[in-house]
Design a protein around this motif. Structure first.
Motif, PDB file in Angstrom:
ATOM      1  N   VAL A  46       0.840  -1.218  -0.028  1.00 50.39           N
ATOM      2  CA  VAL A  46      -0.040  -0.085  -0.261  1.00 50.39           C
ATOM      3  C   VAL A  46       0.765   1.287  -0.043  1.00 50.39           C
ATOM      4  CG1 VAL A  46      -1.870   0.938   1.250  1.00 50.39           C
ATOM      5  CG2 VAL A  46      -1.735  -1.458   1.257  1.00 50.39           C
ATOM      6  N   THR A  47       2.041   0.994   0.451  1.00 51.13           N
ATOM      7  CA  THR A  47       3.109   2.429   0.504  1.00 51.13           C
ATOM      8  C   THR A  47       3.029   2.946  -0.883  1.00 51.13           C
ATOM      9  OG1 THR A  47       3.957   1.183   2.471  1.00 51.13           O
ATOM     10  CG2 THR A  47       5.041   3.103   1.550  1.00 51.13           C
ATOM     11  N   LEU A  48       3.309   1.903  -1.798  1.00 53.48           N
ATOM     12  CA  LEU A  48       3.826   2.256  -3.304  1.00 53.48           C
ATOM     13  C   LEU A  48       2.442   3.337  -3.578  1.00 53.48           C
ATOM     14  CD1 LEU A  48       5.559   2.819  -5.496  1.00 53.48           C
ATOM     15  CD2 LEU A  48       4.587   0.595  -6.311  1.00 53.48           C
ATOM     16  N   SER A  49       1.456   2.641  -3.481  1.00 56.86           N
ATOM     17  CA  SER A  49       0.155   3.346  -3.909  1.00 56.86           C
ATOM     18  C   SER A  49      -0.208   4.815  -3.208  1.00 56.86           C
ATOM     19  CB  SER A  49      -1.292   2.556  -3.728  1.00 56.86           C
ATOM     20  OG  SER A  49      -0.918   1.485  -4.529  1.00 56.86           O
ATOM     21  N   ARG A  50       0.115   4.654  -1.753  1.00 51.69           N
ATOM     22  CA  ARG A  50       0.147   5.961  -1.258  1.00 51.69           C
ATOM     23  C   ARG A  50       0.967   7.107  -1.840  1.00 51.69           C
ATOM     24  NH1 ARG A  50      -1.594   6.707   4.935  1.00 51.69           N
ATOM     25  NH2 ARG A  50      -3.136   5.387   4.017  1.00 51.69           N
ATOM     26  N   PHE A  51       2.451   6.635  -1.919  1.00 53.11           N
ATOM     27  CA  PHE A  51       3.172   7.633  -2.548  1.00 53.11           C
ATOM     28  C   PHE A  51       2.955   8.068  -4.085  1.00 53.11           C
ATOM     29  CE2 PHE A  51       7.426   7.780  -0.235  1.00 53.11           C
ATOM     30  CZ  PHE A  51       6.960   7.429   1.030  1.00 53.11           C
ATOM     31  N   TYR A  52       2.396   7.239  -4.720  1.00 53.70           N
ATOM     32  CA  TYR A  52       1.744   7.409  -6.075  1.00 53.70           C
ATOM     33  C   TYR A  52       0.631   8.442  -5.780  1.00 53.70           C
ATOM     34  CZ  TYR A  52       0.429   7.052 -10.802  1.00 53.70           C
ATOM     35  OH  TYR A  52      -0.165   7.280 -12.044  1.00 53.70           O
ATOM     36  N   ALA A  53      -0.198   8.454  -5.071  1.00 49.53           N
ATOM     37  CA  ALA A  53      -1.207   9.235  -4.737  1.00 49.53           C
ATOM     38  C   ALA A  53      -0.864  10.368  -4.336  1.00 49.53           C
ATOM     39  CB  ALA A  53      -2.365   8.758  -3.795  1.00 49.53           C
ATOM     40  N   ILE A  54      -0.102  10.560  -3.373  1.00 50.02           N
ATOM     41  CA  ILE A  54       0.581  12.018  -2.943  1.00 50.02           C
ATOM     42  C   ILE A  54       1.391  12.617  -3.962  1.00 50.02           C
ATOM     43  CG2 ILE A  54       2.323  12.896  -1.242  1.00 50.02           C
ATOM     44  CD1 ILE A  54       1.405  10.584   0.800  1.00 50.02           C
ATOM     45  N   HIS A  55       2.095  11.866  -4.509  1.00 49.48           N
ATOM     46  CA  HIS A  55       2.897  12.511  -5.700  1.00 49.48           C
ATOM     47  C   HIS A  55       2.151  12.772  -6.962  1.00 49.48           C
ATOM     48  CE1 HIS A  55       6.605  13.009  -7.851  1.00 49.48           C
ATOM     49  NE2 HIS A  55       5.963  12.561  -9.291  1.00 49.48           N
ATOM     50  N   MET A  56       1.121  12.300  -7.412  1.00 42.52           N
ATOM     51  CA  MET A  56       0.310  12.532  -8.516  1.00 42.52           C
ATOM     52  C   MET A  56      -0.889  13.417  -8.314  1.00 42.52           C
ATOM     53  SD  MET A  56      -0.957   9.947 -11.294  1.00 42.52           S
ATOM     54  CE  MET A  56      -2.022  10.593 -12.762  1.00 42.52           C
ATOM     55  N   LEU A  57      -1.455  13.306  -7.113  1.00 41.50           N
ATOM     56  CA  LEU A  57      -2.792  14.066  -6.904  1.00 41.50           C
ATOM     57  C   LEU A  57      -2.868  15.002  -5.674  1.00 41.50           C
ATOM     58  CD1 LEU A  57      -5.223  10.985  -7.016  1.00 41.50           C
ATOM     59  CD2 LEU A  57      -4.757  12.590  -8.849  1.00 41.50           C
ATOM     60  N   LEU A  58      -2.219  14.637  -4.696  1.00 40.98           N
ATOM     61  CA  LEU A  58      -2.299  15.718  -3.571  1.00 40.98           C
ATOM     62  C   LEU A  58      -1.403  16.941  -3.901  1.00 40.98           C
ATOM     63  CD1 LEU A  58      -3.551  16.169  -0.689  1.00 40.98           C
ATOM     64  CD2 LEU A  58      -1.504  14.690   0.133  1.00 40.98           C
ATOM     65  N   ILE A  59      -0.189  16.609  -3.909  1.00 38.77           N
ATOM     66  CA  ILE A  59       0.847  17.670  -4.052  1.00 38.77           C
ATOM     67  C   ILE A  59       0.713  18.739  -5.237  1.00 38.77           C
ATOM     68  CG2 ILE A  59       3.184  18.312  -3.916  1.00 38.77           C
ATOM     69  CD1 ILE A  59       3.842  15.690  -2.556  1.00 38.77           C
ATOM     70  N   PRO A  60       0.515  18.199  -6.484  1.00 40.96           N
ATOM     71  CA  PRO A  60       0.481  19.171  -7.585  1.00 40.96           C
ATOM     72  C   PRO A  60      -0.693  19.861  -7.497  1.00 40.96           C
ATOM     73  CG  PRO A  60       0.987  16.751  -8.405  1.00 40.96           C
ATOM     74  CD  PRO A  60       0.409  16.565  -6.769  1.00 40.96           C
ATOM     75  N   GLY A  61      -1.740  19.403  -7.015  1.00 39.08           N
ATOM     76  CA  GLY A  61      -2.992  20.291  -6.683  1.00 39.08           C
ATOM     77  C   GLY A  61      -2.779  21.441  -5.742  1.00 39.08           C
ATOM     78  N   ALA A  62      -1.943  21.277  -4.599  1.00 35.82           N
ATOM     79  CA  ALA A  62      -1.580  21.981  -3.454  1.00 35.82           C
ATOM     80  C   ALA A  62      -0.653  23.056  -4.256  1.00 35.82           C
ATOM     81  CB  ALA A  62      -0.917  21.250  -2.414  1.00 35.82           C
ATOM     82  N   ILE A  63       0.168  22.608  -4.838  1.00 38.43           N
ATOM     83  CA  ILE A  63       1.108  23.470  -5.518  1.00 38.43           C
ATOM     84  C   ILE A  63       0.766  24.365  -6.409  1.00 38.43           C
ATOM     85  CG2 ILE A  63       3.259  23.661  -7.229  1.00 38.43           C
ATOM     86  CD1 ILE A  63       4.458  21.311  -5.684  1.00 38.43           C
ATOM     87  N   ALA A  64      -0.164  23.953  -7.181  1.00 37.21           N
ATOM     88  CA  ALA A  64      -0.879  24.641  -8.287  1.00 37.21           C
ATOM     89  C   ALA A  64      -1.752  25.947  -7.619  1.00 37.21           C
ATOM     90  CB  ALA A  64      -1.859  24.091  -9.020  1.00 37.21           C
ATOM     91  N   ALA A  65      -2.455  25.523  -6.435  1.00 34.60           N
ATOM     92  CA  ALA A  65      -3.103  26.538  -5.803  1.00 34.60           C
ATOM     93  C   ALA A  65      -2.388  27.560  -4.980  1.00 34.60           C
ATOM     94  CB  ALA A  65      -3.945  25.598  -4.745  1.00 34.60           C
ATOM     95  N   LEU A  66      -1.232  27.193  -4.489  1.00 33.26           N
ATOM     96  CA  LEU A  66      -0.282  27.852  -3.650  1.00 33.26           C
ATOM     97  C   LEU A  66       0.559  28.781  -4.722  1.00 33.26           C
ATOM     98  CD1 LEU A  66       1.065  25.995  -0.987  1.00 33.26           C
ATOM     99  CD2 LEU A  66      -0.381  27.800  -1.009  1.00 33.26           C
ATOM    100  N   ILE A  67       0.750  28.399  -5.961  1.00 37.68           N
ATOM    101  CA  ILE A  67       1.355  29.230  -6.963  1.00 37.68           C
ATOM    102  C   ILE A  67       0.439  30.247  -7.359  1.00 37.68           C
ATOM    103  CG2 ILE A  67       1.924  29.131  -9.479  1.00 37.68           C
ATOM    104  CD1 ILE A  67       3.192  26.615  -9.053  1.00 37.68           C
ATOM    105  N   GLY A  68      -0.964  30.100  -7.471  1.00 42.70           N
ATOM    106  CA  GLY A  68      -1.743  31.112  -7.551  1.00 42.70           C
ATOM    107  C   GLY A  68      -1.747  32.258  -6.397  1.00 42.70           C
TER     108      GLY A  68
END
Lengths: 395, 55
Positions: free
Chosen positions: A217-239
Protein backbone atom coordinates in the motif's frame (compact mmCIF):
# COMPACT_ATOMS: atom_id res chain seq x y z
CA UNK A 1 -54.59 47.55 -22.07
CA UNK A 2 -52.46 49.75 -24.34
CA UNK A 3 -50.13 47.97 -26.60
CA UNK A 4 -46.53 48.33 -25.55
CA UNK A 5 -44.29 49.67 -28.28
CA UNK A 6 -40.82 48.34 -28.31
CA UNK A 7 -38.02 50.53 -29.66
CA UNK A 8 -36.56 49.56 -32.97
CA UNK A 9 -33.27 47.78 -32.93
CA UNK A 10 -30.26 49.79 -34.11
CA UNK A 11 -29.36 49.46 -37.77
CA UNK A 12 -26.98 46.61 -38.30
CA UNK A 13 -25.92 47.18 -41.88
CA UNK A 14 -23.16 49.63 -40.89
CA UNK A 15 -21.42 47.28 -38.48
CA UNK A 16 -21.14 43.84 -39.96
CA UNK A 17 -20.70 41.00 -37.55
CA UNK A 18 -17.44 39.08 -37.76
CA UNK A 19 -17.52 36.49 -40.47
CA UNK A 20 -20.47 38.04 -42.33
CA UNK A 21 -18.55 40.27 -44.75
CA UNK A 22 -19.28 39.46 -48.34
CA UNK A 23 -16.35 41.33 -49.92
CA UNK A 24 -12.71 41.65 -49.07
CA UNK A 25 -10.77 44.92 -48.74
CA UNK A 26 -10.62 45.46 -52.50
CA UNK A 27 -14.34 45.10 -52.97
CA UNK A 28 -13.99 41.69 -54.54
CA UNK A 29 -15.68 38.49 -53.58
CA UNK A 30 -13.60 36.80 -50.86
CA UNK A 31 -11.55 33.85 -51.93
CA UNK A 32 -10.59 30.77 -50.02
CA UNK A 33 -7.61 32.48 -48.40
CA UNK A 34 -9.72 35.43 -47.31
CA UNK A 35 -12.31 33.11 -45.84
CA UNK A 36 -9.63 31.12 -44.02
CA UNK A 37 -8.11 34.30 -42.55
CA UNK A 38 -11.54 35.58 -41.66
CA UNK A 39 -12.44 32.30 -39.98
CA UNK A 40 -9.49 32.54 -37.61
CA UNK A 41 -10.19 36.15 -36.75
CA UNK A 42 -13.87 35.42 -36.33
CA UNK A 43 -13.13 32.52 -34.00
CA UNK A 44 -10.82 34.61 -31.84
CA UNK A 45 -13.34 37.43 -31.82
CA UNK A 46 -16.14 35.04 -30.90
CA UNK A 47 -14.13 33.74 -27.96
CA UNK A 48 -12.98 37.20 -26.89
CA UNK A 49 -16.53 38.53 -26.99
CA UNK A 50 -17.76 35.79 -24.66
CA UNK A 51 -14.84 35.24 -22.33
CA UNK A 52 -13.14 38.63 -22.13
CA UNK A 53 -9.69 37.17 -22.59
CA UNK A 54 -8.51 40.09 -24.70
CA UNK A 55 -8.42 42.71 -21.93
CA UNK A 56 -6.98 40.16 -19.53
CA UNK A 57 -4.15 39.23 -21.89
CA UNK A 58 -3.47 42.87 -22.70
CA UNK A 59 -3.21 43.72 -19.02
CA UNK A 60 -1.13 40.60 -18.32
CA UNK A 61 1.30 40.80 -21.19
CA UNK A 62 1.69 44.58 -21.54
CA UNK A 63 2.06 45.42 -17.87
CA UNK A 64 4.88 47.84 -17.20
CA UNK A 65 7.99 46.36 -15.68
CA UNK A 66 9.52 48.47 -12.89
CA UNK A 67 13.06 49.78 -12.94
CA UNK A 68 15.91 47.61 -11.76
CA UNK A 69 14.41 44.41 -13.10
CA UNK A 70 16.99 41.95 -14.38
CA UNK A 71 17.40 38.29 -15.19
CA UNK A 72 17.41 37.28 -11.55
CA UNK A 73 13.75 38.19 -11.41
CA UNK A 74 12.97 35.48 -13.95
CA UNK A 75 13.88 32.64 -11.59
CA UNK A 76 10.34 32.44 -10.24
CA UNK A 77 8.89 32.17 -13.74
CA UNK A 78 11.51 29.56 -14.58
CA UNK A 79 10.45 27.58 -11.52
CA UNK A 80 6.84 27.73 -12.58
CA UNK A 81 7.79 26.60 -16.08
CA UNK A 82 9.69 23.68 -14.55
CA UNK A 83 6.56 22.77 -12.59
CA UNK A 84 4.43 22.92 -15.73
CA UNK A 85 6.95 20.75 -17.55
CA UNK A 86 6.80 18.26 -14.68
CA UNK A 87 3.01 18.26 -14.83
CA UNK A 88 2.89 17.64 -18.59
CA UNK A 89 5.55 14.93 -18.62
CA UNK A 90 4.00 13.37 -15.52
CA UNK A 91 0.66 13.02 -17.27
CA UNK A 92 2.28 11.09 -20.11
CA UNK A 93 4.23 8.90 -17.69
CA UNK A 94 1.05 8.17 -15.75
CA UNK A 95 -0.48 6.73 -18.92
CA UNK A 96 1.97 3.84 -18.79
CA UNK A 97 2.97 3.58 -15.14
CA UNK A 98 1.40 0.91 -12.94
CA UNK A 99 1.63 1.54 -9.18
CA UNK A 100 1.59 -2.14 -8.37
CA UNK A 101 4.59 -3.46 -6.43
CA UNK A 102 4.91 -6.42 -8.76
CA UNK A 103 4.53 -4.36 -11.93
CA UNK A 104 5.91 -0.93 -11.13
CA UNK A 105 9.51 -1.67 -12.07
CA UNK A 106 8.46 -3.47 -15.25
CA UNK A 107 6.21 -0.59 -16.26
CA UNK A 108 9.08 1.87 -15.82
CA UNK A 109 11.29 -0.48 -17.82
CA UNK A 110 8.60 -0.58 -20.48
CA UNK A 111 8.40 3.22 -20.57
CA UNK A 112 12.15 3.53 -20.91
CA UNK A 113 12.73 0.88 -23.55
CA UNK A 114 9.52 0.26 -25.47
CA UNK A 115 7.36 3.37 -25.50
CA UNK A 116 8.06 5.85 -28.27
CA UNK A 117 9.96 8.81 -26.76
CA UNK A 118 9.41 7.20 -23.36
CA UNK A 119 13.02 7.52 -22.31
CA UNK A 120 13.02 11.16 -23.39
CA UNK A 121 9.87 12.02 -21.45
CA UNK A 122 11.06 10.09 -18.40
CA UNK A 123 14.42 11.85 -18.61
CA UNK A 124 12.68 15.20 -18.80
CA UNK A 125 10.65 14.30 -15.72
CA UNK A 126 13.62 12.99 -13.79
CA UNK A 127 16.04 15.80 -14.56
CA UNK A 128 13.26 18.36 -14.48
CA UNK A 129 12.65 17.55 -10.84
CA UNK A 130 16.28 18.30 -10.04
CA UNK A 131 16.11 21.51 -12.04
CA UNK A 132 12.93 22.52 -10.24
CA UNK A 133 14.49 22.04 -6.81
CA UNK A 134 17.55 23.98 -7.95
CA UNK A 135 15.45 26.82 -9.34
CA UNK A 136 13.39 26.99 -6.15
CA UNK A 137 16.55 27.48 -4.09
CA UNK A 138 17.94 30.04 -6.54
CA UNK A 139 14.64 31.90 -6.46
CA UNK A 140 14.65 31.85 -2.67
CA UNK A 141 18.26 33.06 -2.65
CA UNK A 142 17.36 35.93 -4.93
CA UNK A 143 14.43 36.83 -2.72
CA UNK A 144 16.61 36.72 0.39
CA UNK A 145 19.59 38.63 -0.92
CA UNK A 146 17.44 41.28 -2.59
CA UNK A 147 15.44 41.69 0.62
CA UNK A 148 12.18 40.95 -1.18
CA UNK A 149 10.83 38.93 1.75
CA UNK A 150 10.24 42.03 3.86
CA UNK A 151 7.16 44.14 4.24
CA UNK A 152 4.70 43.92 2.55
CA UNK A 153 5.71 40.50 1.24
CA UNK A 154 6.10 38.42 4.39
CA UNK A 155 3.06 36.33 3.59
CA UNK A 156 4.35 35.71 0.08
CA UNK A 157 7.62 34.51 1.57
CA UNK A 158 5.76 32.09 3.83
CA UNK A 159 3.71 30.78 0.92
CA UNK A 160 6.95 30.28 -0.98
CA UNK A 161 8.37 28.37 1.96
CA UNK A 162 5.38 26.03 1.91
CA UNK A 163 5.94 25.62 -1.82
CA UNK A 164 9.53 24.64 -1.09
CA UNK A 165 8.35 21.98 1.35
CA UNK A 166 5.85 20.67 -1.17
CA UNK A 167 8.53 20.54 -3.84
CA UNK A 168 10.80 18.53 -1.57
CA UNK A 169 7.93 16.21 -0.67
CA UNK A 170 7.19 15.81 -4.37
CA UNK A 171 10.77 14.74 -5.00
CA UNK A 172 10.69 12.36 -2.05
CA UNK A 173 7.49 10.64 -3.09
CA UNK A 174 8.53 10.47 -6.73
CA UNK A 175 11.80 8.78 -5.89
CA UNK A 176 10.05 5.58 -4.81
CA UNK A 177 7.98 5.17 -7.95
CA UNK A 178 10.58 3.33 -10.12
CA UNK A 179 10.58 0.78 -7.27
CA UNK A 180 14.08 -0.52 -7.75
CA UNK A 181 16.48 -1.33 -4.94
CA UNK A 182 17.86 2.19 -4.71
CA UNK A 183 14.47 3.89 -4.58
CA UNK A 184 13.13 1.33 -2.10
CA UNK A 185 15.94 1.67 0.40
CA UNK A 186 16.20 5.41 -0.06
CA UNK A 187 12.52 5.67 0.83
CA UNK A 188 13.07 3.39 3.84
CA UNK A 189 15.81 5.71 5.05
CA UNK A 190 13.70 8.79 4.38
CA UNK A 191 10.73 7.38 6.26
CA UNK A 192 12.95 6.42 9.19
CA UNK A 193 14.33 9.95 9.21
CA UNK A 194 10.78 11.24 9.46
CA UNK A 195 10.14 8.76 12.22
CA UNK A 196 12.99 10.09 14.31
CA UNK A 197 11.14 13.33 14.98
CA UNK A 198 9.66 13.39 18.49
CA UNK A 199 5.91 13.03 19.05
CA UNK A 200 4.74 13.59 15.47
CA UNK A 201 7.53 11.63 13.83
CA UNK A 202 6.11 8.13 14.37
CA UNK A 203 2.68 9.21 13.17
CA UNK A 204 4.21 10.87 10.11
CA UNK A 205 6.10 7.70 9.29
CA UNK A 206 2.94 5.65 9.72
CA UNK A 207 1.10 8.00 7.40
CA UNK A 208 3.77 7.70 4.73
CA UNK A 209 4.01 3.91 5.01
CA UNK A 210 0.26 3.46 5.35
CA UNK A 211 0.96 1.40 8.45
CA UNK A 212 3.74 0.38 10.73
CA UNK A 213 5.49 -1.58 8.00
CA UNK A 214 6.49 -0.85 4.44
CA UNK A 215 3.93 -2.70 2.38
CA UNK A 216 2.36 -2.78 -1.03
CA UNK A 217 0.00 0.00 0.00
CA UNK A 218 2.97 2.29 0.53
CA UNK A 219 3.67 2.52 -3.18
CA UNK A 220 0.05 3.40 -3.94
CA UNK A 221 0.09 6.00 -1.21
CA UNK A 222 3.28 7.58 -2.50
CA UNK A 223 1.85 7.54 -6.01
CA UNK A 224 -1.38 9.23 -4.90
CA UNK A 225 0.51 11.85 -2.91
CA UNK A 226 2.93 12.42 -5.76
CA UNK A 227 0.34 12.64 -8.49
CA UNK A 228 -2.82 14.03 -6.95
CA UNK A 229 -2.28 15.67 -3.60
CA UNK A 230 0.88 17.72 -4.03
CA UNK A 231 0.40 18.98 -7.61
CA UNK A 232 -3.01 20.36 -6.69
CA UNK A 233 -1.63 22.02 -3.59
CA UNK A 234 1.32 23.44 -5.52
CA UNK A 235 -0.93 24.80 -8.27
CA UNK A 236 -3.22 26.46 -5.73
CA UNK A 237 -0.32 27.94 -3.79
CA UNK A 238 1.33 29.20 -6.98
CA UNK A 239 -1.85 31.15 -7.61
CA UNK A 240 -1.69 32.55 -4.08
CA UNK A 241 2.01 33.24 -4.63
CA UNK A 242 1.43 35.23 -7.82
CA UNK A 243 -1.67 37.22 -6.91
CA UNK A 244 -0.15 39.72 -4.44
CA UNK A 245 2.91 40.03 -6.65
CA UNK A 246 0.78 41.34 -9.48
CA UNK A 247 -0.85 43.90 -7.23
CA UNK A 248 2.52 45.08 -5.98
CA UNK A 249 3.73 45.43 -9.56
CA UNK A 250 0.73 47.54 -10.44
CA UNK A 251 1.43 49.73 -7.43
CA UNK A 252 5.03 50.19 -8.43
CA UNK A 253 4.05 51.07 -11.97
CA UNK A 254 1.50 53.52 -10.63
CA UNK A 255 4.07 55.14 -8.37
CA UNK A 256 6.61 55.34 -11.16
CA UNK A 257 4.06 57.29 -13.17
CA UNK A 258 3.27 59.61 -10.26
CA UNK A 259 -0.16 58.16 -9.74
CA UNK A 260 -1.62 56.85 -6.56
CA UNK A 261 -1.43 53.13 -6.08
CA UNK A 262 -4.64 51.21 -6.37
CA UNK A 263 -3.80 48.18 -4.35
CA UNK A 264 -1.67 47.22 -1.41
CA UNK A 265 0.08 50.52 -0.83
CA UNK A 266 -2.87 52.79 -1.18
CA UNK A 267 -3.35 55.13 1.71
CA UNK A 268 0.12 54.59 3.15
CA UNK A 269 1.63 57.85 2.07
CA UNK A 270 3.61 56.36 -0.79
CA UNK A 271 1.43 57.46 -3.66
CA UNK A 272 0.76 60.94 -4.93
CA UNK A 273 2.95 63.45 -6.65
CA UNK A 274 5.74 63.52 -4.08
CA UNK A 275 5.82 59.78 -3.53
CA UNK A 276 8.06 58.65 -6.37
CA UNK A 277 10.64 61.35 -5.62
CA UNK A 278 11.40 59.65 -2.31
CA UNK A 279 11.97 56.28 -3.91
CA UNK A 280 15.51 55.62 -5.02
CA UNK A 281 15.08 53.06 -7.74
CA UNK A 282 18.02 50.85 -8.42
CA UNK A 283 19.20 50.80 -11.99
CA UNK A 284 21.95 48.21 -11.64
CA UNK A 285 21.63 44.62 -12.66
CA UNK A 286 24.78 43.40 -10.99
CA UNK A 287 23.92 40.71 -8.47
CA UNK A 288 27.40 40.61 -6.93
CA UNK A 289 27.34 44.34 -6.34
CA UNK A 290 24.03 44.01 -4.55
CA UNK A 291 25.29 41.22 -2.32
CA UNK A 292 28.50 43.02 -1.41
CA UNK A 293 26.65 46.27 -0.88
CA UNK A 294 24.08 44.62 1.36
CA UNK A 295 26.87 43.38 3.62
CA UNK A 296 29.28 46.30 3.51
CA UNK A 297 26.98 49.28 3.25
CA UNK A 298 25.56 49.17 6.79
CA UNK A 299 29.07 48.80 8.23
CA UNK A 300 30.53 51.64 6.20
CA UNK A 301 27.62 53.88 7.00
CA UNK A 302 28.07 53.16 10.68
CA UNK A 303 31.48 54.82 10.56
CA UNK A 304 30.73 57.58 8.09
CA UNK A 305 27.45 58.59 9.68
CA UNK A 306 25.80 58.98 6.29
CA UNK A 307 22.20 57.90 6.03
CA UNK A 308 21.62 54.97 3.77
CA UNK A 309 18.04 55.83 3.02
CA UNK A 310 16.99 59.34 2.31
CA UNK A 311 13.43 60.22 2.94
CA UNK A 312 14.03 63.94 3.07
CA UNK A 313 15.41 66.59 0.81
CA UNK A 314 18.78 66.66 -0.92
CA UNK A 315 20.58 67.76 2.26
CA UNK A 316 19.33 64.79 4.22
CA UNK A 317 16.96 66.71 6.45
CA UNK A 318 13.95 64.58 7.30
CA UNK A 319 10.82 65.51 5.51
CA UNK A 320 7.74 66.19 7.53
CA UNK A 321 5.65 63.06 7.83
CA UNK A 322 8.25 60.89 6.15
CA UNK A 323 7.45 57.21 5.91
CA UNK A 324 9.87 54.78 7.56
CA UNK A 325 11.99 52.81 5.14
CA UNK A 326 10.32 49.53 5.98
CA UNK A 327 7.26 50.68 4.08
CA UNK A 328 9.21 51.01 0.85
CA UNK A 329 10.06 48.26 -1.56
CA UNK A 330 13.27 46.74 -0.28
CA UNK A 331 14.25 44.85 -3.36
CA UNK A 332 14.21 47.86 -5.69
CA UNK A 333 16.32 49.86 -3.32
CA UNK A 334 18.97 47.21 -2.76
CA UNK A 335 20.61 46.38 0.51
CA UNK A 336 19.39 44.45 3.47
CA UNK A 337 17.54 46.49 6.03
CA UNK A 338 15.04 45.98 8.74
CA UNK A 339 13.83 47.52 11.97
CA UNK A 340 14.50 51.15 11.03
CA UNK A 341 15.27 53.56 13.80
CA UNK A 342 15.72 57.28 13.85
CA UNK A 343 19.04 58.71 14.93
CA UNK A 344 18.78 60.85 18.02
CA UNK A 345 21.72 62.96 16.85
CA UNK A 346 20.86 63.67 13.23
CA UNK A 347 17.18 62.78 13.20
CA UNK A 348 17.68 60.65 10.11
CA UNK A 349 16.34 57.21 9.46
CA UNK A 350 18.70 54.37 10.11
CA UNK A 351 18.20 50.68 9.60
CA UNK A 352 19.84 47.83 11.41
CA UNK A 353 21.82 45.28 9.47
CA UNK A 354 21.03 42.13 11.40
CA UNK A 355 19.90 40.04 8.39
CA UNK A 356 23.20 40.44 6.59
CA UNK A 357 25.13 40.16 9.84
CA UNK A 358 23.33 37.00 10.83
CA UNK A 359 23.90 35.52 7.39
CA UNK A 360 27.60 36.26 7.55
CA UNK A 361 27.69 34.85 11.07
CA UNK A 362 26.13 31.61 9.87
CA UNK A 363 28.67 31.27 7.08
CA UNK A 364 31.63 32.19 9.25
CA UNK A 365 30.42 30.02 12.13
CA UNK A 366 29.96 27.02 9.88
CA UNK A 367 33.40 27.47 8.37
CA UNK A 368 34.99 27.99 11.78
CA UNK A 369 33.23 24.97 13.20
CA UNK A 370 34.30 22.85 10.27
CA UNK A 371 37.91 23.78 10.86
CA UNK A 372 37.91 23.48 14.63
CA UNK A 373 35.79 20.39 15.16
CA UNK A 374 37.47 17.53 13.43
CA UNK A 375 35.59 14.31 12.94
CA UNK A 376 36.65 11.43 15.20
CA UNK A 377 39.25 9.24 13.66
CA UNK A 378 37.80 5.84 12.96
CA UNK A 379 40.17 2.93 12.98
CA UNK A 380 39.61 -0.36 11.34
CA UNK A 381 39.39 -3.12 13.90
CA UNK A 382 41.46 -5.84 12.39
CA UNK A 383 41.23 -9.43 13.58
CA UNK A 384 43.54 -10.41 16.39
CA UNK A 385 47.02 -11.27 15.30
CA UNK A 386 47.17 -8.66 12.55
CA UNK A 387 48.19 -5.05 12.77
CA UNK A 388 45.39 -2.53 12.75
CA UNK A 389 45.23 -0.19 9.86
CA UNK A 390 45.05 3.54 10.38
CA UNK A 391 42.89 4.16 7.40
CA UNK A 392 39.58 5.74 8.21
CA UNK A 393 37.13 3.06 7.52
CA UNK A 394 33.79 2.48 9.09
CA UNK A 395 33.81 -1.25 8.48
CA UNK B 1 18.52 3.58 22.20
CA UNK B 2 17.67 1.85 18.98
CA UNK B 3 15.14 -0.91 19.35
CA UNK B 4 16.29 -4.42 18.67
CA UNK B 5 13.65 -5.82 16.43
CA UNK B 6 12.47 -9.35 16.86
CA UNK B 7 9.70 -11.37 15.29
CA UNK B 8 7.29 -13.77 16.85
CA UNK B 9 7.88 -17.21 15.44
CA UNK B 10 6.20 -20.57 15.67
CA UNK B 11 6.77 -23.89 14.07
CA UNK B 12 4.06 -25.53 12.05
CA UNK B 13 4.50 -28.56 9.81
CA UNK B 14 8.25 -28.45 10.33
CA UNK B 15 8.36 -24.92 9.07
CA UNK B 16 9.17 -21.74 10.95
CA UNK B 17 6.46 -19.14 10.51
CA UNK B 18 7.48 -15.55 11.08
CA UNK B 19 4.91 -13.49 12.91
CA UNK B 20 4.55 -9.87 13.91
CA UNK B 21 7.45 -7.67 14.82
CA UNK B 22 8.20 -6.45 18.30
CA UNK B 23 10.95 -4.38 19.82
CA UNK B 24 13.30 -4.73 22.74
CA UNK B 25 14.69 -2.04 24.93
CA UNK B 26 18.23 -1.88 26.24
CA UNK B 27 17.30 -4.31 29.07
CA UNK B 28 15.96 -6.81 26.52
CA UNK B 29 12.44 -6.28 27.75
CA UNK B 30 9.78 -6.66 25.12
CA UNK B 31 7.71 -3.71 24.08
CA UNK B 32 4.07 -4.37 23.30
CA UNK B 33 4.25 -2.49 20.02
CA UNK B 34 7.09 -2.33 17.54
CA UNK B 35 8.97 0.92 17.28
CA UNK B 36 10.88 2.33 14.37
CA UNK B 37 14.64 2.60 14.36
CA UNK B 38 15.85 5.79 16.02
CA UNK B 39 12.87 5.80 18.37
CA UNK B 40 13.94 5.91 21.99
CA UNK B 41 12.61 3.21 24.27
CA UNK B 42 14.23 4.08 27.60
CA UNK B 43 13.92 6.84 30.12
CA UNK B 44 11.96 9.97 29.52
CA UNK B 45 12.72 9.92 25.83
CA UNK B 46 10.35 7.03 25.28
CA UNK B 47 7.40 9.33 25.91
CA UNK B 48 8.41 11.48 22.94
CA UNK B 49 7.86 8.49 20.67
CA UNK B 50 4.41 7.21 21.48
CA UNK B 51 3.20 3.84 20.35
CA UNK B 52 0.74 3.74 17.50
CA UNK B 53 -2.00 1.28 16.86
CA UNK B 54 -0.96 -1.37 14.42
CA UNK B 55 -2.80 -1.50 11.14
Amino acid sequence: MPKLKLPKPPPRHNVPRPGTTKTNGNGEKPGVKDRAAEAGIATVGWLDERTGTGPFLRGFLYRKVPKGTNWFYTLGSATMFAFLSQAVTGVFLAMYYDPNPTKAYDSVHHITNDVWLGAFVRGMHKWGSTVMVLLVFLHMGRTFFFGAYKYPRELNWLVGFVLLLLTMLMSFTGYLLPFDQRSYWASIVGINLNSSGPIVGPYLADFLRAGSEFSSVTLSRFYAIHMLLIPGAIAALIGAHLYPRREARDDRAAMAQGREGQGTLQGRGLGGADGPANLRHSSSSDFARRCVASVLRPRLARFSGRPRIRLGDADGRPREGAVPPRLLHPEVEGGSRSSPTRSSRTGRWRASSWPSSSLMSIFLGAELGRRLIRPPRLTYLAPSGTSSSSSSCCA
Amino acid sequence: MRPLDRFYTRVANRRVLVGARYSLDSHFKRFPHPRDPSNHLDGLWQYLYPSRPTT
